[in-house]
Scaffold this active site. Structure first.
Site, PDB file in Angstrom:
ATOM      1  N   TYR A  60      -3.072  -9.008  16.544  1.00 26.96           N
ATOM      2  CA  TYR A  60      -2.221  -8.547  17.654  1.00 26.96           C
ATOM      3  C   TYR A  60      -1.989  -9.232  19.085  1.00 26.96           C
ATOM      4  CZ  TYR A  60      -2.511  -4.494  14.286  1.00 26.96           C
ATOM      5  OH  TYR A  60      -2.665  -3.896  13.181  1.00 26.96           O
TER       6      TYR A  60
ATOM      7  N   LYS B  83     -12.145  -4.903   1.875  1.00 20.78           N
ATOM      8  CA  LYS B  83     -11.729  -3.938   2.913  1.00 20.78           C
ATOM      9  C   LYS B  83     -12.565  -2.755   3.278  1.00 20.78           C
ATOM     10  CE  LYS B  83      -7.480  -1.161   4.351  1.00 20.78           C
ATOM     11  NZ  LYS B  83      -6.154  -0.743   4.087  1.00 20.78           N
TER      12      LYS B  83
ATOM     13  N   CYS C  96       0.824  -1.192   0.153  1.00 17.83           N
ATOM     14  CA  CYS C  96       0.086   0.165   0.017  1.00 17.83           C
ATOM     15  C   CYS C  96       0.949   1.204  -0.030  1.00 17.83           C
ATOM     16  CB  CYS C  96      -0.844   0.009   1.272  1.00 17.83           C
ATOM     17  SG  CYS C  96      -2.108   1.072   1.198  1.00 17.83           S
TER      18      CYS C  96
ATOM     19  N   GLU D  46     -16.383  -7.654  -5.343  1.00 18.10           N
ATOM     20  CA  GLU D  46     -14.987  -7.286  -5.388  1.00 18.10           C
ATOM     21  C   GLU D  46     -14.148  -8.547  -5.126  1.00 18.10           C
ATOM     22  OE1 GLU D  46     -13.083  -4.695  -5.167  1.00 18.10           O
ATOM     23  OE2 GLU D  46     -14.476  -2.946  -4.413  1.00 18.10           O
TER      24      GLU D  46
ATOM     25  N   LYS E   6     -11.388  -7.430   5.999  1.00 17.06           N
ATOM     26  CA  LYS E   6     -10.858  -6.591   6.946  1.00 17.06           C
ATOM     27  C   LYS E   6     -11.909  -5.395   7.099  1.00 17.06           C
ATOM     28  CE  LYS E   6      -6.811  -3.517   7.888  1.00 17.06           C
ATOM     29  NZ  LYS E   6      -5.832  -2.982   7.345  1.00 17.06           N
TER      30      LYS E   6
ATOM     31  N   CYS F 201      -3.882   6.138   0.051  1.00 15.95           N
ATOM     32  CA  CYS F 201      -3.268   5.003  -0.449  1.00 15.95           C
ATOM     33  C   CYS F 201      -2.996   4.845  -1.934  1.00 15.95           C
ATOM     34  CB  CYS F 201      -4.392   3.989  -0.223  1.00 15.95           C
ATOM     35  SG  CYS F 201      -4.888   3.759   1.632  1.00 15.95           S
TER      36      CYS F 201
ATOM     37  N   SER G 209      -6.855  -2.984  14.707  1.00 14.16           N
ATOM     38  CA  SER G 209      -6.317  -2.543  15.652  1.00 14.16           C
ATOM     39  C   SER G 209      -7.298  -2.083  16.479  1.00 14.16           C
ATOM     40  CB  SER G 209      -5.547  -1.228  15.087  1.00 14.16           C
ATOM     41  OG  SER G 209      -6.545  -0.187  14.587  1.00 14.16           O
TER      42      SER G 209
END
Length: 330
Positions: free
Chosen positions: A319, A201, A122, A239, A254, A132, A280
């Site tokens: 994470y 996304k 990206c 997509e 995502k 982006c 996140s």
């Protein structure tokens, strides 16, 4: 058969019984750990909105990679924080870029041979404006120039493959980027490098902490003209289908937790490996609840990942990867 002949609780009576009939299983190898790579040496800079997540210099990232390998984690996803940024995001495709150097360092370490290295393709981390792609301006108006961006994304993917990336993962959401990347990879001789496309996304509020971690917040406007509208599951299937037609080998959803229906719909429709990214905001939200004592940490981590896997994801970027791997191995 009805009660009392059928008693569903019979198969829940003991831990051993529950384990025997369990339908969905997590394992460390399906977890992938994102890393944010920054310049310098011995740098381990805390990210304030993401507890226990850091901006890492390459030497520190290698320590994380060794820990992941010992835990049996499947791989790493690398994001880069360059020394400088410009309008064209040149740090993203420079041969000596921060991610390219990190890939070479990881691949040079034979103890890490079993760890996949996935590179995020990206431009938002590398552009001075935080978008982006390339910005086209017409007076006071601007837009992200889709077609002008494709060449730079393809250059970035090739530079990652040259450095040794096992998988390239375009996350930009430009139309046609998978085809452009596949064509350039093949021309350069990287026919065996697969593309993991961020096929669905969404323009999500859950990305907030990431933008601190990657220093990638847009300096003007937002990303809603290229990331997907959260209300559109049918568009998500289009997509995905287009990316697969262009040559994507795997697809990624995502965010994960708020979009389990999208993962499930993709799983029912497409027979390709599917990943999901516990992003996140999902991570930070749970960490905040843990800090307050509102949720039981270990059970919640595994339950959240189990839900993502149960919905159809074959692998999960999270994470929590290291912590979950320890729990799964205990």
């Amino acid at each position: 058969m009805e009660f009392p002949i059928t008693r569903m609780r019979r198969l829940r009576r003991t831990a051993a019984m529950r384990s025997l009939v369990r339908e969905t299983h997590l394992r460390p190898g399906m977890l992938l750990y994102p890393l944010f790579i920054c310049p310098g040496e011995s740098v381990r800079k805390p990210i304030s909105s993401m507890p226990d997540v850091f901006n890492l210099s390459i030497d520190e990232a290698l320590k994380e990679a060794h820990e992941c390998a010992k835990l049996g984690i499947g791989g790493l996803l690398l994001f880069g924080l360059p020394e400088s940024k410009d309008e064209a995001g040149t740090g993203g495709y420079a041969d000596d870029g921060i991610v390219q150097r990190a890939i070479r360092a990881i691949k040079a370490d034979r103890a890490l041979d079993g760890l996949l290295v996935i590179s995020d393709v990206c431009m938002c981390e590398y552009t001075s404006h935080g978008h982006c792609g390339i910005i086209a301006r017409e007076g006071d108006h601007y837009h992200v120039d889709n077609d002008a961006t494709l060449e730079l994304l393809a250059k970035t993917a090739v530079s990652h493959a040259k450095a040794g990336a096992d998988i390239v993962a375009p996350s930009d959401m430009m139309d046609g980027r998978v085809e452009a990347i596949r064509e350039e990879l093949d021309i350069e001789g990287f026919t065996e490098v697969p593309i993991l496309s961020y096929a669905a996304k969404f323009a999500s509020a859950f990305y907030g902490p990431f933008r601190e971690a990657a220093d990638s917040a847009p300096q003007f406007g937002d990303r809603r003209t290229y990331q997907m509208d959260a209300a559109n599951p049918r568009e998500a299937m289009r997509e995905i289908e287009l990316d697969l037609m262009e040559g994507a080998d795997m697809i990624l959803m995502k965010p994960a937790g708020a979009y389990l229906d999208i993962i499930l719909a993709a799983r029912e429709r497409f027979e390709v490996p599917i990943g999901a990214y516990q992003v996140s905001g999902e991570y930070s939200m749970l960490c905040a609840a843990f800090e307050k004592g509102w949720l039981e940490r270990e059970r919640t981590i595994l339950e959240s990942l189990l839900a993502i896997h149960r919905s159809g994801a074959d692998f999960i970027f999270t994470y929590f990867a290291k912590e979950a791997a320890r729990l799964l191995r205990s």
